[in-house]
Scaffold this motif. Sequence first.
Motif, short mmCIF file in Angstrom:
data_model
loop_
_atom_site.label_atom_id
_atom_site.label_comp_id
_atom_site.label_asym_id
_atom_site.label_seq_id
_atom_site.Cartn_x
_atom_site.Cartn_y
_atom_site.Cartn_z
N GLY A 1 68.99 81.73 14.24
CA GLY A 1 67.76 82.48 14.03
C GLY A 1 67.16 82.37 12.65
O GLY A 1 66.28 83.16 12.29
N VAL A 2 67.63 81.40 11.85
CA VAL A 2 67.09 81.22 10.50
C VAL A 2 65.99 80.17 10.54
O VAL A 2 66.18 79.08 11.07
N THR A 3 64.85 80.52 9.97
CA THR A 3 63.71 79.60 9.89
C THR A 3 63.39 79.29 8.44
O THR A 3 63.25 80.20 7.63
N PHE A 4 63.28 78.02 8.12
CA PHE A 4 62.87 77.63 6.77
C PHE A 4 61.41 78.01 6.54
O PHE A 4 60.66 78.27 7.48
N HIS A 5 61.02 78.00 5.29
CA HIS A 5 59.65 78.38 4.93
C HIS A 5 58.61 77.43 5.48
O HIS A 5 57.43 77.78 5.56
N ASP A 6 59.00 76.21 5.86
CA ASP A 6 58.04 75.26 6.45
C ASP A 6 57.97 75.40 7.96
O ASP A 6 57.27 74.64 8.62
N GLY A 7 58.69 76.38 8.53
CA GLY A 7 58.65 76.63 9.96
C GLY A 7 59.75 75.97 10.76
O GLY A 7 59.93 76.28 11.94
N SER A 8 60.49 75.04 10.16
CA SER A 8 61.58 74.38 10.88
C SER A 8 62.81 75.28 10.93
O SER A 8 62.96 76.21 10.14
N ALA A 9 63.70 75.00 11.87
CA ALA A 9 64.88 75.86 12.08
C ALA A 9 66.09 75.33 11.32
O ALA A 9 66.28 74.11 11.18
N LEU A 10 66.90 76.26 10.83
CA LEU A 10 68.18 75.88 10.25
C LEU A 10 69.11 75.42 11.37
O LEU A 10 69.32 76.13 12.35
N ALA B 1 65.01 72.84 3.80
CA ALA B 1 64.52 72.16 5.00
C ALA B 1 64.54 70.65 4.78
O ALA B 1 64.37 70.17 3.65
N PRO B 2 64.73 69.87 5.84
CA PRO B 2 64.72 68.41 5.69
C PRO B 2 63.46 67.88 5.02
O PRO B 2 63.50 66.85 4.34
N SER B 3 62.33 68.58 5.18
CA SER B 3 61.08 68.11 4.58
C SER B 3 61.10 68.16 3.06
O SER B 3 60.21 67.60 2.40
N ALA B 4 62.09 68.83 2.47
CA ALA B 4 62.16 68.94 1.01
C ALA B 4 62.57 67.63 0.35
O ALA B 4 62.30 67.42 -0.83
#
Length: 510
Positions: free
Chosen positions: A114-123, A183-186
Amino acid sequence: MIRLSTTGDDSVHHRKTMSAVAVVAASALLLTGCFASGSGQSTDSSGDGRIKLAMLQPPRSGLSPFSDDAFKLSRWSTAETLVNLDEDGDARPALATEWKRVSGTTWELTIRQGVTFHDGSALTAEAAVNTLTRATKASPKPRILDGVELTAKAEGGKVLVTTGQPDPLVPQRLSSPQLAILAPSAYGADGKVNPVGTGSGPYKLVNVNGTTTATLDRYDGYWGEKAKAAGIDASFVPDGTARAAAIRSGQAHIVEAVPVSQAALLDKETVTEVPMPRTNTLYLNTKSGPFTDPGLRAAARAAINAEEIVKGVYEGRADVAKGLLGPALPWAAAGRKELTDRTVAADPKGAAITLATFSDRAELPEVASVLQQQLERAGFKVQQVVREYAHIEQDALAGKFDAFILSRATVLDSGDPVAYMKSDFTCDGSFNIAQLCDQNVDKAVDKATAIEAGDQRRAAILEAEAAVLRTDAAIPMLHERVIQGDATSVVDSARDPRERLLITAATRLK
């Protein structure tokens, strides 16, 4: 630069204090343009305002979590780790809810749902593995991984972390802010890491203005307790007098690292003082220059009067060092044995040395001045070099100075001093300012590394400390205290000896 009395002359001290007041007053007139202005109001009747924060050092590596900048991300509660540490240094759940050792070298971690990164993707387990894998390939490596061969893989929704050698402190290592999961986008293809909008904490980093300011907003999608403040407006203010003046003028609600010289000028209710695992140490270059001679290192050690520094520069707001580890670790004083077989001091005979430090911590140039006097009285010829940390670190690590004064956190990463000792004092250490390579030290540190957490490990750590001290490559002078400024309108800021926490979800304005 404000000179502090080292003679105990009350009249001199009074004149300097009055001068300091004048400097603070003048600084207050210049502050308005130095502090970030966020999208919200600084305070309101509900306490839902934005917190203005004055920080000590600007980012040095673009806020990369693989660098010391990671601690800013942690103190802002924007980036989170798999594991947290409690006050005793024991591992507690964070982005991982549980872990177990499945073999001598492998640990299995369960990722929080249930953790969501700040870019909207899920942990996911894969996202955590991505971060850990990139950390192992970073150059330089995060210091928590010094000497550690670590691999991670996702399997069945779990994260499996394997080390080359049995490592009893894997959970504690994973608590280091330098292993915060983004997030992977980082992560860019060029190896750079961008934490803006890619963390998972109660505050979302939305803007970074170079080395000047950073802006964070409350993240309403946070998996845990929502932040009580609307956001954080952080400003980087290396000048200690300006930071202290910011509390007096109302330009900042929270101030990092109030200089000792300024603490007495603030209202007592706005100053908090906590012993911390930070040691002010003189590192001596063992690879080149005069201090390759053990006798001259011993002479420097014998010349230093730490009590004079504590009373004169720190105005008693520090503790004289008995070793590398100070009163923030009570077990160190309780278990430390008297050090014997010390090298006999040689006659310096006018040996010329370069003594360097940095100006970001206001006390350090003052320490350098007192040390210069002490060393010159012992027979050394001393030249000082003082710069901002960002402009001196590279030269210090390259061994370009004979002596370097450093304020160093000793349990910064894992809650355990071994990582600090490995980083600073072993042959392959990534932060080895003393350029030390001593087989006895390496052997003692390796021994401590392999022992399970507990009394035996602590005893081995003290043996390693003794091995370092016998080389005189590092001369601990004093243990610092956290001096933090909080406006009376601030509620529940963190007073963290490890300097990992500052503004949490609970922090708010009245």
